[in-house]
Design an enzyme around this catalytic site. Structure first.
Site, PDB file in Angstrom:
ATOM      1  N   TYR A 142      44.965  29.496  48.161  1.00  0.00           N
ATOM      2  CA  TYR A 142      46.363  29.081  48.081  1.00  0.00           C
ATOM      3  C   TYR A 142      47.242  30.272  48.432  1.00  0.00           C
ATOM      4  O   TYR A 142      47.037  31.375  47.921  1.00  0.00           O
ATOM      5  CB  TYR A 142      46.687  28.599  46.657  1.00  0.00           C
ATOM      6  CG  TYR A 142      48.130  28.189  46.450  1.00  0.00           C
ATOM      7  CD1 TYR A 142      48.654  27.072  47.092  1.00  0.00           C
ATOM      8  CD2 TYR A 142      48.966  28.900  45.590  1.00  0.00           C
ATOM      9  CE1 TYR A 142      49.965  26.679  46.884  1.00  0.00           C
ATOM     10  CE2 TYR A 142      50.283  28.513  45.376  1.00  0.00           C
ATOM     11  CZ  TYR A 142      50.787  27.404  46.029  1.00  0.00           C
ATOM     12  OH  TYR A 142      52.086  27.020  45.821  1.00  0.00           O
ATOM     13  N   ASP A 237      46.059  38.247  50.818  1.00  0.00           N
ATOM     14  CA  ASP A 237      46.992  37.679  49.842  1.00  0.00           C
ATOM     15  C   ASP A 237      46.551  38.161  48.465  1.00  0.00           C
ATOM     16  O   ASP A 237      45.626  37.610  47.867  1.00  0.00           O
ATOM     17  CB  ASP A 237      46.993  36.153  49.920  1.00  0.00           C
ATOM     18  CG  ASP A 237      47.975  35.542  48.919  1.00  0.00           C
ATOM     19  OD1 ASP A 237      48.478  36.277  48.037  1.00  0.00           O
ATOM     20  OD2 ASP A 237      48.237  34.332  49.022  1.00  0.00           O
ATOM     21  N   LYS A 270      53.334  38.053  41.301  1.00  0.00           N
ATOM     22  CA  LYS A 270      52.829  38.024  39.925  1.00  0.00           C
ATOM     23  C   LYS A 270      52.965  39.366  39.191  1.00  0.00           C
ATOM     24  O   LYS A 270      54.074  39.673  38.751  1.00  0.00           O
ATOM     25  CB  LYS A 270      51.425  37.443  39.912  1.00  0.00           C
ATOM     26  CG  LYS A 270      51.479  35.984  40.438  1.00  0.00           C
ATOM     27  CD  LYS A 270      50.237  35.153  40.231  1.00  0.00           C
ATOM     28  CE  LYS A 270      50.548  33.688  40.535  1.00  0.00           C
ATOM     29  NZ  LYS A 270      49.925  33.141  41.714  1.00  0.00           N
TER      30      LYS A 270
HETATM   31  C1  LIG Z   1      50.586  32.317  42.857  1.00  0.00           C
HETATM   32  C2  LIG Z   1      50.098  32.563  44.239  1.00  0.00           C
HETATM   33  C3  LIG Z   1      50.945  32.416  45.366  1.00  0.00           C
HETATM   34  C4  LIG Z   1      52.314  31.820  45.276  1.00  0.00           C
HETATM   35  O1  LIG Z   1      53.181  32.582  44.512  1.00  0.00           O
HETATM   36  P1  LIG Z   1      54.489  31.875  43.894  1.00  0.00           P
HETATM   37  O2  LIG Z   1      55.226  33.004  43.259  1.00  0.00           O
HETATM   38  O3  LIG Z   1      53.997  30.835  42.932  1.00  0.00           O
HETATM   39  O4  LIG Z   1      55.237  31.277  45.022  1.00  0.00           O
HETATM   40  C5  LIG Z   1      50.459  32.800  46.597  1.00  0.00           C
HETATM   41  N1  LIG Z   1      49.223  33.289  46.736  1.00  0.00           N
HETATM   42  C6  LIG Z   1      48.385  33.433  45.699  1.00  0.00           C
HETATM   43  C7  LIG Z   1      47.025  33.989  45.916  1.00  0.00           C
HETATM   44  C8  LIG Z   1      48.788  33.050  44.424  1.00  0.00           C
HETATM   45  O5  LIG Z   1      47.936  33.153  43.401  1.00  0.00           O
END
Ligand SMILES: *Cc1c(COP(=O)(O)O)cnc(C)c1O
Length: 432
Positions: A142, A237, A270
């Site tokens: 994601y 990511d 995060k």
């Molecule tokens: C949480 C997450 C996102 C999205 O971040 P948001 O602040 O919720 O938009 C993107 N990539 C990864 C790997 C994530 O865990």
């Protein structure tokens, strides 16, 4: 005192599904979502006054636990000086410096407000930098909910992906190619035929949105080689793994396994906001110089680099950089996973688990899954019963089998022991 159920009913009248992000609605596991009234340390309390040991930590940001004194102080102080100016501030430099100092592959960063925004901007920059349109992602990873990233695999190899959400036109995802995670052959084949059209390969290096799945070393190594050979950017990511699995993120873990390894671009979120809306993407100075106002790739944000959010993120990064922080956090997390698997084994319930730093996962299966399809084939019914048995005992785990879990520095050995004791009860009920 208002009940969770009453709040849920009231919420559903004014907010779709009663929640502002779908997983919070408990649809995967059933039951009533807990409305959280406060958190302190490793604990959160719901509207009914019930206390839970929190293994979600806002899906990762709360690596110090809730209400860490140094973070609180930094946020309070920043708030008194003003919430937002729409002009540069010194704290943005400090946070950028703090990120760059810990992640050697990143020479410059741009701050944004969410992981979604960071991932979307990284893709635009990769396309701008290469002049190519195609992007590669992996099933089960994601990267936020930008249109071009809400895609699942097509029927054959390297077919165009299909939108996973209504409202995303097929034309918008026609350049998004979706491959199986940890499948070396598929990425080989794709680069052999379309390598010169690929702008970037984006990956969750340790996937946390299909529970907890590591990219294998051969897989990671091969993607790196293929990207270098074909002039595509390798984008990590690290919104979840950054400053969570290690101080230098997952890329430092892989650099320890693959000599000279580094991604070309990184996405953070995060933990770097410590619970405030803050995210970032970064790369070499050469690539980042393509962004406006220096270069032709447009990107902007009214609240980007927000003074209160940067204060929160900076204070958090400062605490986790203390000597021994990750050793202690890793040890706690490992003891949790070891305790859960031992308790399951004693009850005769098949369970496997894994962790890195303060991030963990467990599966009702005999072996650790290596890709999304295998994760989704693990025992969902057992997971859901286990989730509720734990929740009833005051242990708050992620409410879906495809989510990772998080331990904070505030979780004590006693919290872990209490969790494992609760799991023993839950496993026995499952086995009965
Ligand atoms: C949480 C997450 C996102 C999205 O971040 P948001 O602040 O919720 O938009 C993107 N990539 C990864 C790997 C994530 O865990």
């Amino acid at each position: 005192m208002t009940s969770n159920q009453a709040l849920f009913e009231r919420a559903q009248r004014v907010i779709p599904g009663g929640v502002n992000s779908p997983v919070r609605a408990f649809r995967a596991v059933g039951g009533t979502p807990r409305f959280i009234s406060r958190g302190h340390g490793a604990y959160i309390w719901d509207a009914e006054g019930q206390r839970y040991v929190d293994y979600i930590g806002s899906w990762g940001p709360m690596i110090l636990g809730h209400g860490h004194p140094a973070v609180l102080e930094a946020v309070q102080k920043a708030a008194l000086d003003g919430f937002s100016f729409g002009a540069p501030t010194e704290r943005e430099i400090e946070l950028a410096e703090a990120i760059i100092q810990r992640v050697p592959s990143v020479e410059q960063v741009r701050l944004v407000s969410s992981g979604t925004e960071a991932g979307m901007s990284a893709i635009r920059l990769a396309r701008g930098a290469t002049g190519r349109s195609k992007i590669v992602k992996f099933e089960g990873c994601y990267h936020g909910h930008a249109d071009a990233l809400l895609v699942k695999a097509g029927s054959g190899l390297a077919t165009f992906g299909h939108p996973t959400s209504a409202g995303v036109p097929p034309e918008v995802v026609q350049h998004t190619l979706v491959l199986e995670y940890n499948n070396v052959q598929q990425i080989e084949d794709l680069f052999a035929t379309q390598g010169d059209q690929i702008a970037c390969v984006m990956i969750e290096p340790i996937a946390g949105n299909m529970n907890f799945v590591r990219a294998s070393v051969p897989f990671m190594k091969r993607i790196r080689e293929l990207c270098t050979k074909h002039g595509a950017l390798f984008v990590f990511d690290e919104v979840m793994t950054g400053f969570r699995v290690a101080l230098g993120g997952a890329q430092s873990v892989y650099a320890g396994l693959i000599p000279g390894f580094a991604p070309d671009m990184s996405v953070f979120g995060k933990v770097i906001g410590g619970g405030m809306p803050l995210a970032a993407f970064g790369a070499s100075k050469k690539v980042m110089s393509l962004l406006a106002p220096l270069g032709p790739v447009y990107q902007a944000g009214t609240l980007s680099g927000n003074p209160v959010a940067t204060a929160c993120g900076l204070a958090t990064l400062k605490e986790i950089a203390r000597p021994g922080f990750f050793e202690t956090l890793s040890g706690r997390t490992q003891s949790l996973v070891a305790g859960l698997t031992a308790a399951a084994a004693d009850a005769g319930v098949p369970l496997v688990g894994d962790s890195q730093g303060g991030m963990f996962g467990f599966f009702f299966a005999d072996t650790l899954p290596q890709n999304y399809a295998v994760v989704m084939a693990t025992d969902k019914e057992r997971f859901n019963r286990f989730f509720h048995a734990m929740l009833d005992q005051g242990i708050y785990l992620a409410p879906a089998l495809y989510e990772a879990g998080f331990v904070s520095a505030a979780h004590t050995a006693d919290d872990i022991a209490a969790t494992v004791a609760a799991a023993r009860v839950a496993f026995r009920a499952l086995a009965a």
